[in-house]
Write a protein that holds these residues in place. Structure first.
Motif, PDB file in Angstrom:
ATOM      1  N   THR A 156      40.875  32.358  46.740  1.00  0.00           N
ATOM      2  CA  THR A 156      41.637  32.492  48.190  1.00  0.00           C
ATOM      3  C   THR A 156      41.612  31.013  48.822  1.00  0.00           C
ATOM      4  O   THR A 156      40.666  30.390  48.586  1.00  0.00           O
ATOM      5  N   ASP A 206      42.018  31.011  51.818  1.00  0.00           N
ATOM      6  CA  ASP A 206      41.675  31.158  53.376  1.00  0.00           C
ATOM      7  C   ASP A 206      40.097  31.365  53.687  1.00  0.00           C
ATOM      8  O   ASP A 206      39.764  32.710  52.990  1.00  0.00           O
ATOM      9  N   LEU A 238      38.186  34.762  54.408  1.00  0.00           N
ATOM     10  CA  LEU A 238      37.975  35.736  53.504  1.00  0.00           C
ATOM     11  C   LEU A 238      36.856  35.677  52.519  1.00  0.00           C
ATOM     12  O   LEU A 238      36.613  36.102  51.495  1.00  0.00           O
ATOM     13  N   GLN A 243      34.975  38.303  49.723  1.00  0.00           N
ATOM     14  CA  GLN A 243      34.832  37.953  48.207  1.00  0.00           C
ATOM     15  C   GLN A 243      33.216  38.240  47.962  1.00  0.00           C
ATOM     16  O   GLN A 243      33.082  38.882  46.954  1.00  0.00           O
ATOM     17  N   SER A 248      33.651  34.229  42.355  1.00  0.00           N
ATOM     18  CA  SER A 248      34.591  33.852  43.312  1.00  0.00           C
ATOM     19  C   SER A 248      34.876  31.958  43.473  1.00  0.00           C
ATOM     20  O   SER A 248      33.818  31.528  43.460  1.00  0.00           O
ATOM     21  N   PHE A 285      44.084  35.678  42.654  1.00  0.00           N
ATOM     22  CA  PHE A 285      44.197  35.135  43.981  1.00  0.00           C
ATOM     23  C   PHE A 285      44.558  36.455  44.975  1.00  0.00           C
ATOM     24  O   PHE A 285      44.990  37.348  44.715  1.00  0.00           O
ATOM     25  N   LEU A 286      43.635  35.999  46.074  1.00  0.00           N
ATOM     26  CA  LEU A 286      43.873  36.909  47.434  1.00  0.00           C
ATOM     27  C   LEU A 286      44.492  36.150  48.295  1.00  0.00           C
ATOM     28  O   LEU A 286      43.932  35.274  48.782  1.00  0.00           O
ATOM     29  N   ASN A 287      45.894  36.242  48.524  1.00  0.00           N
ATOM     30  CA  ASN A 287      46.795  35.652  49.715  1.00  0.00           C
ATOM     31  C   ASN A 287      47.099  36.334  50.819  1.00  0.00           C
ATOM     32  O   ASN A 287      47.173  37.818  50.861  1.00  0.00           O
ATOM     33  N   HIS A 339      48.777  27.217  46.448  1.00  0.00           N
ATOM     34  CA  HIS A 339      48.912  28.200  45.516  1.00  0.00           C
ATOM     35  C   HIS A 339      49.646  28.334  44.489  1.00  0.00           C
ATOM     36  O   HIS A 339      49.405  28.282  43.490  1.00  0.00           O
ATOM     37  N   THR A 351      47.803  38.090  41.313  1.00  0.00           N
ATOM     38  CA  THR A 351      48.092  37.761  42.653  1.00  0.00           C
ATOM     39  C   THR A 351      48.225  38.929  43.478  1.00  0.00           C
ATOM     40  O   THR A 351      49.105  39.758  43.553  1.00  0.00           O
ATOM     41  N   THR A 407      48.729  40.104  47.347  1.00  0.00           N
ATOM     42  CA  THR A 407      49.200  39.369  48.719  1.00  0.00           C
ATOM     43  C   THR A 407      48.884  40.455  49.992  1.00  0.00           C
ATOM     44  O   THR A 407      49.526  41.690  49.573  1.00  0.00           O
TER      45      THR A 407
END
Length: 426
Positions: free
Chosen positions: A261, A263, A266, A270, A292, A317-319, A355, A371, A373
């Protein structure tokens, strides 16, 4: 509210009649609570069945804690603290306290330095404790509670009991017995919900509410997810899709999943995710290892390995689409840092560009990708996200023919500790 999923491969090619049939059976087993480990499937409909009375009671207690305390110390380990920590860290402002108490966690590690310095920090503040343990005898939180209970009784005397809240089993256990003996206010860890699936129970809700966040919105987000994922459709059910893609990549020779990520808020989502999937899947010589990274920071450390190292991992990916707060790059008269080409760009837009660039580079390096989102970081979207992960985790474990709700390996280390330290009976 829906979480979007993009996969670097062709998802439709992963589905076969045999897999569809197995997924249908798994889905029915979860929905009817008849699957392996059925005694711990209470979380599946908890968001839609939690009583309004319990929610209002927790909110009332949280308001009382905020009005009488500067700090709430939450004592717990694993699922007893990671869920609330994930939500609080995701919503908090690092340099400013909200309208709640400061929430500090203890019992998740054994450190005399940490506990001694914590108690010194608490000396000039009003304090409430929340000890969370189903049994009350889990070693790490029990050690922390022994010291902190003594601290509270020495400091507050007869008033200490009103400042110690216990979240434990409804019917049995040492902590329940102690709470009754001492008159500590109690909340229940539901018997049919395991620790790592307990964030929407009093385990997670009381600390989150005390920190000043809206637990009704959190539950509502989870309720929306519950309703969304109770529909069996392999083409639209995101929890099923995530599980299927993970299972395919695992079988294709990628036994490590790295959640990435951009951000930092977050980072504890994770950590919660790692426990959820690690303890649920890692059994019988099977399971994907969850790791992570936090970008861009880790692009300058682990990024090299991910790009060019052994091809045994895939990247998820965690967006987040929208930033809570942001800055826009301004044009400087002296462009000594050579950043004027970024003028007018927000830092969130910069991260989205990073990203895209990282994804492209890692794909070129042979790293399969997923990904996920989410629209924004607030209580409702977090509730939806956490429920999504829990449902996907159950599918993932069942696809491996594993019970998602036990953790026999954890018991092995505990037994060895007891033997080494000469605990009676070991």
């Amino acid at each position: 509210m829906n979480i979007s999923i993009n996969y670097s491969g062709d998802y439709s090619q992963l589905l076969s009649p045999e897999l569809e049939q197995k997924l249908q059976a798994i889905h029915e087993g979860i929905q009817t609570k008849s699957a392996k480990g059925a005694d711990y499937l209470g979380w599946t409909d908890w968001p839609s069945t939690i009583s309004e009375e319990l929610l209002q009671d927790i909110k009332g207690t949280a308001e009382h804690i905020r009005s009488t305390s500067d700090v709430l110390v939450v004592i717990g380990i694993g699922g007893s603290y990671l869920g609330s920590k994930a939500v609080i860290e995701s919503l908090s402002t690092p340099f400013q306290k909200l309208n709640g108490v400061e929430v500090i966690f203890a019992g998740h590690l054994v450190s005399g330095t940490y506990l001694k310095q914590l108690m010194a920090y608490l000396d000039d503040k009003e304090v409430t404790l929340n000890i969370i343990s189903k049994s009350g005898t889990t070693t790490e939180p029990a050690i922390a509670f022994r010291f902190l209970q003594h601290y509270m009784e020495k400091r507050y005397g007869d008033q200490a009991a009103a400042r110690i809240f216990v979240t434990t089993d409804e019917e049995k256990g040492a902590l329940r017995s102690l709470a009754i003996e001492k008159g500590y206010p109690r909340y229940v860890v539901p018997g049919n919900i395991g620790g790592r699936y307990s964030v929407f129970t009093a385990v997670g809700l009381l600390p989150i509410a005390a920190a000043g966040y809206d637990i009704e919105k959190l539950i509502n987000g989870a309720k929306i997810a519950e309703q969304e994922f109770e529909v069996f459709d392999t083409k639209s059910n995101r929890a099923i899709q995530y599980a299927v893609i993970r299972n395919h990549l695992y079988n294709a020779g990628y036994p490590i999943e790295i959640m990435a990520t951009f951000d930092d808020k977050l980072s504890y989502v994770q950590e919660w995710w790692k426990q959820l999937f690690g303890e649920s899947e890692g059994k019988e010589g099977k399971g994907i290892f969850p790791a992570s990274v936090l970008y861009s920071t880790d692009l300058h450390s682990l990024g090299q390995y991910i790009q060019d190292g052994k091809r045994m991992l895939f990247e998820t990916f965690l967006n987040v689409e929208k930033a809570v707060d942001d800055l826009t790059v301004f044009e400087a008269e002296n462009n000594g840092d050579e950043l004027n080409y970024l003028s007018g760009l927000t830092l969130h837009a910069f991260n989205l560009a990073c990203h895209e660039a990282t994804s492209s580079a890692h794909l070129d390096g042979g790293v399969p990708q997923i990904t996920l989102t989410m629209e924004q970081l607030d209580e409702q979207h977090l509730g939806h996200l956490l429920y999504f992960y829990m449902k996907a985790c159950a599918y993932s474990a069942y696809l491996l023919d594993i019970n998602p709700f036990d953790q026999p390996g954890v018991e092995d280390y505990k037994n060895n500790v007891f033997k080494i330290l000469n605990k009676p009976g070991y």
